[in-house]
Scaffold this active site. Sequence first.
Site, PDB file in Angstrom:
ATOM      1  N   GLY A  15       0.929  -1.246  -0.003  1.00  0.00           N
ATOM      2  CA  GLY A  15       0.046   0.150   0.059  1.00  0.00           C
ATOM      3  C   GLY A  15       0.772   1.171   0.052  1.00  0.00           C
ATOM      4  O   GLY A  15       0.682   2.272  -0.818  1.00  0.00           O
ATOM      5  N   GLY A 177      -5.796 -22.716  11.168  1.00  0.00           N
ATOM      6  CA  GLY A 177      -6.629 -23.264  10.043  1.00  0.00           C
ATOM      7  C   GLY A 177      -7.020 -22.356   9.134  1.00  0.00           C
ATOM      8  O   GLY A 177      -7.875 -22.492   8.201  1.00  0.00           O
ATOM      9  N   GLU A 183      -1.801 -23.251   3.063  1.00  0.00           N
ATOM     10  CA  GLU A 183      -0.747 -23.201   2.166  1.00  0.00           C
ATOM     11  C   GLU A 183       0.637 -23.737   2.489  1.00  0.00           C
ATOM     12  O   GLU A 183       1.325 -24.617   1.716  1.00  0.00           O
ATOM     13  CB  GLU A 183      -0.721 -21.732   1.735  1.00  0.00           C
ATOM     14  CG  GLU A 183      -1.942 -21.228   0.983  1.00  0.00           C
ATOM     15  CD  GLU A 183      -1.587 -19.721   0.938  1.00  0.00           C
ATOM     16  OE1 GLU A 183      -2.730 -19.059   0.046  1.00  0.00           O
ATOM     17  OE2 GLU A 183      -1.029 -18.796   1.250  1.00  0.00           O
ATOM     18  N   ASP A 304      -3.036  -3.611   5.783  1.00  0.00           N
ATOM     19  CA  ASP A 304      -3.302  -4.339   7.143  1.00  0.00           C
ATOM     20  C   ASP A 304      -3.398  -3.661   8.359  1.00  0.00           C
ATOM     21  O   ASP A 304      -4.102  -4.271   9.152  1.00  0.00           O
ATOM     22  CB  ASP A 304      -1.988  -5.526   6.912  1.00  0.00           C
ATOM     23  CG  ASP A 304      -1.986  -6.556   5.881  1.00  0.00           C
ATOM     24  OD1 ASP A 304      -3.110  -6.450   4.985  1.00  0.00           O
ATOM     25  OD2 ASP A 304      -1.437  -7.371   6.082  1.00  0.00           O
ATOM     26  N   ALA A 342      -8.137 -15.914  -3.256  1.00  0.00           N
ATOM     27  CA  ALA A 342      -7.678 -17.472  -3.456  1.00  0.00           C
ATOM     28  C   ALA A 342      -6.724 -18.078  -2.072  1.00  0.00           C
ATOM     29  O   ALA A 342      -6.195 -17.390  -1.486  1.00  0.00           O
ATOM     30  CB  ALA A 342      -6.744 -17.560  -4.643  1.00  0.00           C
ATOM     31  N   HIS A 437     -14.699 -25.744 -24.224  1.00  0.00           N
ATOM     32  CA  HIS A 437     -14.570 -27.096 -23.678  1.00  0.00           C
ATOM     33  C   HIS A 437     -13.333 -27.859 -24.349  1.00  0.00           C
ATOM     34  O   HIS A 437     -12.985 -27.255 -25.547  1.00  0.00           O
ATOM     35  CB  HIS A 437     -15.755 -27.914 -24.571  1.00  0.00           C
ATOM     36  CG  HIS A 437     -15.739 -29.301 -24.227  1.00  0.00           C
ATOM     37  ND1 HIS A 437     -16.254 -29.781 -22.998  1.00  0.00           N
ATOM     38  CD2 HIS A 437     -15.680 -30.266 -25.034  1.00  0.00           C
ATOM     39  CE1 HIS A 437     -16.231 -31.176 -23.098  1.00  0.00           C
ATOM     40  NE2 HIS A 437     -15.850 -31.485 -24.315  1.00  0.00           N
TER      41      HIS A 437
HETATM   42  C1  LIG Z   1       2.808 -15.774   4.335  1.00  0.00           C
HETATM   43  C2  LIG Z   1       1.800 -14.883   3.834  1.00  0.00           C
HETATM   44  C3  LIG Z   1       1.308 -15.070   2.478  1.00  0.00           C
HETATM   45  C4  LIG Z   1       0.243 -14.051   1.985  1.00  0.00           C
HETATM   46  N1  LIG Z   1      -0.285 -14.424   0.806  1.00  0.00           N
HETATM   47  C5  LIG Z   1      -0.999 -13.459   0.060  1.00  0.00           C
HETATM   48  C6  LIG Z   1      -1.744 -13.720  -1.310  1.00  0.00           C
HETATM   49  O1  LIG Z   1      -1.461 -14.614  -1.721  1.00  0.00           O
HETATM   50  N2  LIG Z   1      -2.513 -12.719  -1.771  1.00  0.00           N
HETATM   51  C7  LIG Z   1      -2.429 -11.522  -0.952  1.00  0.00           C
HETATM   52  O2  LIG Z   1      -3.422 -10.755  -1.472  1.00  0.00           O
HETATM   53  N3  LIG Z   1      -2.288 -11.539   0.192  1.00  0.00           N
HETATM   54  C8  LIG Z   1      -1.365 -12.242   0.815  1.00  0.00           C
HETATM   55  N4  LIG Z   1      -0.868 -11.928   2.148  1.00  0.00           N
HETATM   56  C9  LIG Z   1      -1.154 -10.449   2.763  1.00  0.00           C
HETATM   57  C10 LIG Z   1      -0.307  -9.423   2.177  1.00  0.00           C
HETATM   58  O3  LIG Z   1       0.951  -9.854   2.416  1.00  0.00           O
HETATM   59  C11 LIG Z   1      -0.895  -8.338   2.884  1.00  0.00           C
HETATM   60  O4  LIG Z   1      -2.044  -7.996   2.977  1.00  0.00           O
HETATM   61  C12 LIG Z   1      -0.099  -7.017   2.202  1.00  0.00           C
HETATM   62  O5  LIG Z   1       1.340  -7.022   2.249  1.00  0.00           O
HETATM   63  C13 LIG Z   1      -0.671  -5.721   3.024  1.00  0.00           C
HETATM   64  O6  LIG Z   1       0.155  -4.654   2.405  1.00  0.00           O
HETATM   65  P1  LIG Z   1       0.545  -3.494   3.499  1.00  0.00           P
HETATM   66  O7  LIG Z   1       0.957  -2.335   2.494  1.00  0.00           O
HETATM   67  O8  LIG Z   1      -0.578  -3.190   4.385  1.00  0.00           O
HETATM   68  O9  LIG Z   1       1.613  -3.786   4.564  1.00  0.00           O
HETATM   69  P2  LIG Z   1       2.863  -4.457   4.277  1.00  0.00           P
HETATM   70  O10 LIG Z   1       3.308  -5.030   3.012  1.00  0.00           O
HETATM   71  O11 LIG Z   1       3.165  -5.488   5.452  1.00  0.00           O
HETATM   72  O12 LIG Z   1       3.962  -3.398   4.620  1.00  0.00           O
HETATM   73  C14 LIG Z   1       4.305  -2.751   5.589  1.00  0.00           C
HETATM   74  C15 LIG Z   1       5.834  -2.225   5.498  1.00  0.00           C
HETATM   75  O13 LIG Z   1       5.860  -1.296   6.533  1.00  0.00           O
HETATM   76  C16 LIG Z   1       7.272  -1.606   7.414  1.00  0.00           C
HETATM   77  N5  LIG Z   1       6.980  -0.995   8.685  1.00  0.00           N
HETATM   78  C17 LIG Z   1       6.429  -1.507   9.810  1.00  0.00           C
HETATM   79  N6  LIG Z   1       6.541  -0.434  10.841  1.00  0.00           N
HETATM   80  C18 LIG Z   1       7.315   0.538  10.298  1.00  0.00           C
HETATM   81  C19 LIG Z   1       7.881   1.642  10.954  1.00  0.00           C
HETATM   82  N7  LIG Z   1       7.471   2.146  12.149  1.00  0.00           N
HETATM   83  N8  LIG Z   1       8.738   2.491  10.553  1.00  0.00           N
HETATM   84  C20 LIG Z   1       9.093   2.098   8.857  1.00  0.00           C
HETATM   85  N9  LIG Z   1       8.582   0.791   8.458  1.00  0.00           N
HETATM   86  C21 LIG Z   1       7.659   0.123   9.290  1.00  0.00           C
HETATM   87  C22 LIG Z   1       7.317  -3.215   7.400  1.00  0.00           C
HETATM   88  O14 LIG Z   1       8.825  -3.465   7.731  1.00  0.00           O
HETATM   89  C23 LIG Z   1       6.890  -3.372   6.129  1.00  0.00           C
HETATM   90  O15 LIG Z   1       7.552  -3.611   5.003  1.00  0.00           O
HETATM   91  C24 LIG Z   1       0.008 -12.839   2.766  1.00  0.00           C
HETATM   92  C25 LIG Z   1       0.594 -12.614   3.896  1.00  0.00           C
HETATM   93  C26 LIG Z   1       1.523 -13.492   4.474  1.00  0.00           C
HETATM   94  C27 LIG Z   1       2.231 -13.164   5.799  1.00  0.00           C
END
Ligand SMILES: Cc1cc2nc3c(=O)[nH]c(=O)nc-3n(C[C@H](O)[C@H](O)[C@H](O)COP(=O)(O)OP(=O)(O)OC[C@H]3O[C@@H](n4cnc5c(N)ncnc54)[C@H](O)[C@@H]3O)c2cc1C
Length: 460
Positions: A15, A177, A183, A304, A342, A437
């Site tokens: 994001g 679960g 996965e 997230d 998925a 098909h």
């Molecule tokens: C094992 C696993 C498998 C997944 N598989 C899928 C999938 O198949 N499909 C899917 O859509 N989603 C999947 N997800 C979920 C997906 O990864 C998250 O929904 C997504 O990354 C969220 O993006 P974000 O930008 O909110 O946060 P993130 O991508 O988590 O990025 C947050 C960043 O902020 C940084 N940060 C945190 N606090 C600070 C701070 N105070 N100062 C500086 N930096 C900081 C962290 O280091 C991190 O790099 C999976 C997650 C996991 C754990």
Amino acid sequence: MSEKVDLFVIGAGSGGVRAARIASGYGARVMVAEEYRVGGTCVIRGCVPKKLLVYASRFADEFEDAAGYGWTLSEPKFDWPTLIANKDREIARLEAAYTANLDRAKVKIVKSRAVMLDPNTIRLATTGETVHAKHILIATGATPHLGGDIPGIGYVISSNEAFHLPQLPKRILIQGGGYIALEFATIFNGLGTEVTVVYRGENILRGFDDEVRTHLRGELEKRGIRILTKQVVVRMEKLDHELRVVLSEHEDVAVDQAMFATGRKPNIEHIGLEAAGVALGQTGGIAVNEFSQSSVPNIYAIGDVTNRVNLTPVAIREGHAFADTVYGGKPTPVNHSDVPTAVFSEPEVGVVGLTEAEACRALAKVDIYKSTFRPLKATLAGRDTRTFMKLVVDGHTDRVVGCHIVGPEAGEMIQLIGVAVKMKATKADFDATMAVHPTAAEELVTMREKSATHVRQAAE
Ligand SMILES: Cc1cc2nc3c(=O)[nH]c(=O)nc-3n(C[C@H](O)[C@H](O)[C@H](O)COP(=O)(O)OP(=O)(O)OC[C@H]3O[C@@H](n4cnc5c(N)ncnc54)[C@H](O)[C@@H]3O)c2cc1C
């Protein structure tokens, strides 16, 4: 003197990166802080490396199935360190690409933890410098949550460490679960590990359609994954060559590795929420409105950390909408309904829209269409597996309000069915679409017989 920016983004994940690039494109002066690796969870230790391991694990079936199609192979050998090294190389390449994209967009990256001191001031932990920002975007993501502090919890790994195990365990116990637990269960199972899944609830994949849950469980068990429900791990002891895991139902399981995938919690700690006056919502994430604006008007939060729909494409969409709203002059709310998703287990799950139970609660009349069949490829292979598909239809408007698939390529199928559901396609539209098909997906446009109709008594 502190540096001044228009936008300070905390977290260079899915994001944060999108929001920073788009805002900069609108002319904003943008700085993004990342304390670990650019790319965030999805790229570094989530979706992408996970899918690479899924691909690795699926070769096992291909080798086995090849015999039915006339192939004779010498015994395949698998090397975990090779897979992990190759995966790490690809992740490093992606991280560099994300960094280059931010550079090209003229976003300043600071490799540091960032903490808010007040609604306009951020402190960089590495240097102690402060930055003044007109807007702050919190995009700090979420972290694995291992649950209570039971004896032996120190031996447990989360998905973070699972990507870096020095060797493939012969036996693993996975508690959880949800999609991440399942996965990894199929990844390890495919690579030859003996897998036990322990889950405290009645059945795996809480929140998914009940028949999807039952069907997937049956398929995983057919593959030799042991699934123990209605119990939890109560303690673990390290013995000479193994870990003894004691379960609440008094069974001991001896394994080489224990992994907990028991949920993720928003990264809200020690980022200065109190100092900035940012309020939390009921689900433990940062409370935001439909424009991702927090309780403090110049502070926004996406992905997230808001604990809405925790998926990468959702975080990206929220980040883009934030930039359009604040810097592009186009107020853009994000609609979180009908998000296709998925589970990359084996077999895969793909779902969009309402489950049968949700539809029965929301609608006066619900029609159900479903199909269970053996995939064509499994016939010559002699593989004991079945695909499951279900359409949930509003009985009054004929609109398809839910689609649920368990089977090969379910993730690819549900992306496209997601378009139809979003466009409010009716069952008649599905029926009018010519089948392709022979495919599995053709089943979705050829389901003629209703398998059930639910009519809510009070509504009729
Ligand atoms: C094992 C696993 C498998 C997944 N598989 C899928 C999938 O198949 N499909 C899917 O859509 N989603 C999947 N997800 C979920 C997906 O990864 C998250 O929904 C997504 O990354 C969220 O993006 P974000 O930008 O909110 O946060 P993130 O991508 O988590 O990025 C947050 C960043 O902020 C940084 N940060 C945190 N606090 C600070 C701070 N105070 N100062 C500086 N930096 C900081 C962290 O280091 C991190 O790099 C999976 C997650 C996991 C754990």
